[in-house]
Design a protein around this motif. Sequence first.
Motif, mmCIF file in Angstrom:
data_model
loop_
_atom_site.group_PDB
_atom_site.id
_atom_site.type_symbol
_atom_site.label_atom_id
_atom_site.label_comp_id
_atom_site.label_asym_id
_atom_site.label_seq_id
_atom_site.Cartn_x
_atom_site.Cartn_y
_atom_site.Cartn_z
ATOM 1 N N THR A 177 0.860 -1.177 0.000
ATOM 2 C CA THR A 177 0.000 0.000 0.000
ATOM 3 C C THR A 177 0.896 1.226 0.000
ATOM 4 O O THR A 177 1.765 1.360 0.860
ATOM 5 N N PRO A 178 0.744 2.164 -0.963
ATOM 6 C CA PRO A 178 1.719 3.239 -1.160
ATOM 7 C C PRO A 178 2.097 4.028 0.084
ATOM 8 O O PRO A 178 3.274 4.301 0.304
ATOM 9 N N ARG A 224 7.500 8.555 -4.675
ATOM 10 C CA ARG A 224 8.689 9.406 -4.789
ATOM 11 C C ARG A 224 9.021 10.062 -3.453
ATOM 12 O O ARG A 224 10.189 10.181 -3.085
ATOM 13 N N ARG A 225 7.981 10.502 -2.714
ATOM 14 C CA ARG A 225 8.244 11.153 -1.431
ATOM 15 C C ARG A 225 8.942 10.212 -0.453
ATOM 16 O O ARG A 225 9.800 10.632 0.320
ATOM 17 N N ASP A 338 15.229 8.314 -12.564
ATOM 18 C CA ASP A 338 14.985 9.718 -12.901
ATOM 19 C C ASP A 338 13.613 10.181 -12.432
ATOM 20 O O ASP A 338 13.411 11.347 -12.081
ATOM 21 N N GLU A 339 12.650 9.252 -12.385
ATOM 22 C CA GLU A 339 11.327 9.610 -11.878
ATOM 23 C C GLU A 339 11.369 9.863 -10.380
ATOM 24 O O GLU A 339 10.702 10.760 -9.865
ATOM 25 N N LEU A 340 12.133 9.055 -9.670
ATOM 26 C CA LEU A 340 12.239 9.227 -8.230
ATOM 27 C C LEU A 340 12.964 10.516 -7.877
ATOM 28 O O LEU A 340 12.695 11.136 -6.855
ATOM 29 N N ALA A 344 11.683 16.694 -6.020
ATOM 30 C CA ALA A 344 11.864 16.628 -4.560
ATOM 31 C C ALA A 344 12.019 18.031 -3.986
ATOM 32 O O ALA A 344 12.721 18.857 -4.529
ATOM 33 N N ARG A 345 11.367 18.259 -2.870
ATOM 34 C CA ARG A 345 11.472 19.549 -2.202
ATOM 35 C C ARG A 345 12.308 19.446 -0.932
ATOM 36 O O ARG A 345 12.528 20.428 -0.253
ATOM 37 N N GLY A 346 12.729 18.239 -0.594
ATOM 38 C CA GLY A 346 13.570 18.072 0.573
ATOM 39 C C GLY A 346 12.811 17.719 1.824
ATOM 40 O O GLY A 346 13.295 16.977 2.652
#
Length: 415
Positions: A177-178, A224-225, A338-340, A344-346
């Motif tokens: 589950t994501p 990604r987060r 590259d998608e991951l 990103a905002r950190g």
Amino acid sequence: MARKIGSRYTAHQILGRGSAGTVWLGEGPDGPVAVKLLREDLASDQELVGRFVQERTALLGLEHPHVVSVRDLVVDGNDLALVMDLVRGTDLRTRLERERRLAPEAAVAVVADVADGLAAAHAAGVVHRDVKPENVLLDMQGPLGPAGSHPALLTDFGVAKLIDSPKRTRATKIIGTPDYLAPEIVEGLPPRAAVDIYALATVLYELLAGFTPFGGGHPGAVLRRHVTETVAPLPGIPDELWQLVVQCLAKAPASRLRASELAARLRELLPLLAGMPALDVDEPEAEPGQEPPEEPSARAEAPAADRARRRGAVPLVPGAKPDSNRDTHTSMRVPAPDELAGGARGTARVPRPAGAPRPGSARHRAIARRRRITLGVAGAVLAAAVGAGAWLATSGDGGDGAPHDPRQHSAPAAP
């Protein structure tokens, strides 16, 4: 309508449906049981049936007060089922839907129980792989613990591993589950015990805040987060508890606590949390491209099931209808590097202080409008003040550009 499950069990009533199968209230030689009957397409998969039989010894040997024990595994024709202890109660997701968030003492007590169960499983070489509120049952007939919490038991051991066969997922698929997936799973690494700790820390955060630390939006953004962002501070809880959450949400599996360590540390914190009310924080603001969350009045008017879906984990398949027990053993493509790395905002979405307006809401626009008016008035006053100062500075000019000498007015007249 009753149906036979193998030669020893009878299923009488459906308790819930999930993407992996259906849970029935059943009867066995030793009394009532819960029977998880896997889907027919799973039962017809000979490779999965073989794995099912291979897991029998490990799953049947897992006995612990905070684990829903598997009593039997049934392979009979088209039937593939796990026969489990029947817990008289509800699941943790249902309690979250009703209360939105728990007081810190109750949340920690529940998670400590689950950590105890995971410690026993990990010692036996079993990784759960799908720890989430839906898979935590609260025994309403058990003794009450801190803050009146009911004993918590972890269920569905082995289901994710059984379905995650090489034939079904290969090396480019994700099972789980994501909202609760550890970064190493997203990156395609094999799941170890540390993935359960990460998922359980996510559950603890959700119990405290009312939302998961990396959830919200498209499943790809959630994944990604997990890999690229750090957890945002959650105000209002003791630093000792927050440091535990942060450590168990570490990106590096080796940095996380073991299940037994986590359980012990959480129980040590219970006296510190006694009597502390539930946190008063709002959900993080929407990201660009996301539909802005509704205002509190709209949230109160929305059906409970819809509010729960917005707060809970998002489905892996966009547009999929949620199951009655929200069981999401579904596969998804592993994102490319590259998608991951993109976007990103950190830091993960930051929870807003309670009562702060949501960006884009009518209240937020009104506040912004008042701020612009205030700044405009202040600017006009400042400009006027600057103009007045300039006039005063030049008011003594004689008209020919020569500066005025004040002594002309004070000197005595010549005789």
